[in-house]
Design a protein around this motif. Structure first.
Motif, PDB file in Angstrom:
ATOM      1  N   ASN A   1      -8.180   2.366  -9.138  1.00 28.43           N
ATOM      2  CA  ASN A   1      -8.720   1.603  -8.025  1.00 28.43           C
ATOM      3  C   ASN A   1      -8.814   0.077  -8.704  1.00 28.43           C
ATOM      4  OD1 ASN A   1     -10.251   3.828  -6.737  1.00 28.43           O
ATOM      5  ND2 ASN A   1      -9.863   2.557  -4.932  1.00 28.43           N
ATOM      6  N   ASP A   2      -8.204  -1.085  -8.046  1.00 29.62           N
ATOM      7  CA  ASP A   2      -8.395  -2.257  -8.729  1.00 29.62           C
ATOM      8  C   ASP A   2      -8.059  -2.276 -10.291  1.00 29.62           C
ATOM      9  OD1 ASP A   2      -8.897  -3.216  -5.973  1.00 29.62           O
ATOM     10  OD2 ASP A   2     -10.991  -2.671  -6.363  1.00 29.62           O
TER      11      ASP A   2
ATOM     12  N   ASP B   1      -5.716   3.336  -5.240  1.00 27.03           N
ATOM     13  CA  ASP B   1      -4.348   2.731  -5.319  1.00 27.03           C
ATOM     14  C   ASP B   1      -3.339   3.659  -5.882  1.00 27.03           C
ATOM     15  OD1 ASP B   1      -5.405   0.322  -4.416  1.00 27.03           O
ATOM     16  OD2 ASP B   1      -6.155  -0.217  -6.444  1.00 27.03           O
ATOM     17  N   GLU B   2      -3.763   4.288  -6.814  1.00 24.81           N
ATOM     18  CA  GLU B   2      -2.831   5.466  -7.400  1.00 24.81           C
ATOM     19  C   GLU B   2      -3.791   6.780  -7.788  1.00 24.81           C
ATOM     20  OE1 GLU B   2      -0.492   4.160 -10.996  1.00 24.81           O
ATOM     21  OE2 GLU B   2      -0.549   1.945 -10.311  1.00 24.81           O
TER      22      GLU B   2
ATOM     23  N   ARG C   1      -9.357   6.042  -0.872  1.00 26.65           N
ATOM     24  CA  ARG C   1      -9.268   4.383  -1.036  1.00 26.65           C
ATOM     25  C   ARG C   1      -8.583   4.113  -2.404  1.00 26.65           C
ATOM     26  NH1 ARG C   1     -14.889   4.395   0.666  1.00 26.65           N
ATOM     27  NH2 ARG C   1     -15.598   4.909  -1.226  1.00 26.65           N
TER      28      ARG C   1
ATOM     29  N   GLY D   1      -2.238   4.462  -1.686  1.00 27.88           N
ATOM     30  CA  GLY D   1      -2.058   3.168  -2.170  1.00 27.88           C
ATOM     31  C   GLY D   1      -0.738   2.736  -1.500  1.00 27.88           C
ATOM     32  N   PRO D   2      -0.579   1.272  -2.050  1.00 32.24           N
ATOM     33  CA  PRO D   2       0.465   0.233  -1.368  1.00 32.24           C
ATOM     34  C   PRO D   2       1.877   0.685  -1.674  1.00 32.24           C
ATOM     35  CG  PRO D   2      -0.655  -0.914  -2.997  1.00 32.24           C
ATOM     36  CD  PRO D   2      -1.271   0.469  -2.947  1.00 32.24           C
TER      37      PRO D   2
ATOM     38  N   GLY E   1       2.835   3.733  -8.895  1.00 36.92           N
ATOM     39  CA  GLY E   1       2.172   2.606  -8.950  1.00 36.92           C
ATOM     40  C   GLY E   1       2.506   1.773 -10.320  1.00 36.92           C
TER      41      GLY E   1
END
Ligand code: PDD
Length: 294
Positions: free
Chosen positions: A184-185, A231-232, A229, A254-255, A259
């Motif tokens: 995350n972040d 990202d990876e 939540r 994630g997006p 990642g």
């Protein structure tokens, strides 16, 4: 034809037999290890031996062999089974006895070592699902009694997923046969070692590589909603290394997957493997061949 080592003998796998009274068969009263072999050399041998030693002690057995004898047995079996890339499986059961839960005296353990070609899987993104961790309270022991793990993996497969990510009391523990990392972040997190998870050899190396290369990472409890939540998400294990999770419970993780941190850690892992085989090649040239731990 593949060979196995069973109680001092190396025989064809088809010919290997254990008693129906073996406590590994009757009770799952046994521990095991799985060790990847690259180019004929066991990878992270010392780490796997330490964990085997710990598992054996945790169930009150005596280690049947010293580490150098284990290495000899495994090296000979790898050569007999054709070298190259393999997966080695070691199992030590309490042994053969009349079926009684508690034994009055120790018996001779059963020792099995198998190996087979390591199936090269592309590190392609996988699907995972969350599920309740229905396992016992000693998940830090690499015990062969894997019924809960098997059922959880089976349920995941029925839902079209490769792995079940397990949740106990609201917190992520691990996969049914892997450890879990969540990003995350830019911060990489993995649950801390406890009786709730297996102290994975791959997990430990990934943490070491992240720390050495100043990638922010912590061993910290992960609340289940954090998975949604993330990202990876990565899954680590000796034979599948570091797998990126593309979907969790059918939702994209994630997006973008894989990642950027996964790409980084996989490169670090590959670099470490190359460094190990280079070190072994140098040792071999000097006549002091090792076993794949840099
Ligand atoms: N399993 N957690 C569980 C429950 C596992 O079964 C495994 C590996 C791991 C990862 O540990 P390691 O990085 O040391 O392989 C974590 C093996 C591969 C198996 O049972 O086949």
């Amino acid at each position: 034809m593949l060979y196995v080592y069973l109680n001092g003998e190396t025989i064809a796998r088809e010919q290997a037999r254990v008693s129906v009274l073996d406590r590994g068969f009757i009770f799952g009263d046994a521990v095991y290890e799985v060790i990847p072999v690259y180019d004929g050399l066991p990878f992270l041998w010392d780490e796997h031996m330490r964990r085997l030693e710990r598992s054996i002690a945790a169930i009150g057995l005596c280690n049947p062999y010293p580490a150098n004898q284990w290495l000899g047995i495994v090296q000979r079996l790898i050569a007999r089974n054709g070298g190259g890339d393999q997966s080695v499986y070691i199992q030590v059961t309490r042994g053969v006895a009349e079926r009684e839960h508690a034994l009055s005296e120790p018996i001779e353990p059963t020792v099995l070592v198998m190996s087979r070609p390591l199936i090269a899987h592309a590190a392609e993104p996988v699907a995972a699902v969350t599920d309740t961790d229905t396992r016992w309270q000693m998940c830090d022991v690499k015990a062969t009694a894997l019924l809960a793990n098997v059922l959880l993996r089976q349920r995941a497969a029925a839902r079209g997923a490769y792995e079940a990510i397990l949740v106990r009391d609201g917190f992520v523990t691990e996969g049914a046969a892997s450890n879990v990392f969540v990003v995350n972040d830019g911060l990489v997190r993995t649950p801390p070692c406890s009786h709730r998870i297996l102290p994975g050899v791959t997990r430990a190396l990934v943490l070491e590589l992240l720390r050495t290369h100043a990638v922010p990472c912590v061993e910290q409890e992960i609340a289940a909603p954090d998975l949604q939540r993330a990202d990876e998400i990565w899954l680590t294990s000796s034979t599948r290394e570091i797998l990126p999770v593309a979907t969790l419970d059918g939702q994209a993780v994630g997006p973008v997957c894989p990642g950027s941190l996964w790409t980084r850690v996989v490169a670090l892992y590959a670099g470490y493997k190359a460094q190990c085989s280079g070190a072994v090649a140098r040792d071999a040239a000097r006549g002091t061949a090792g076993s794949g731990s840099a």
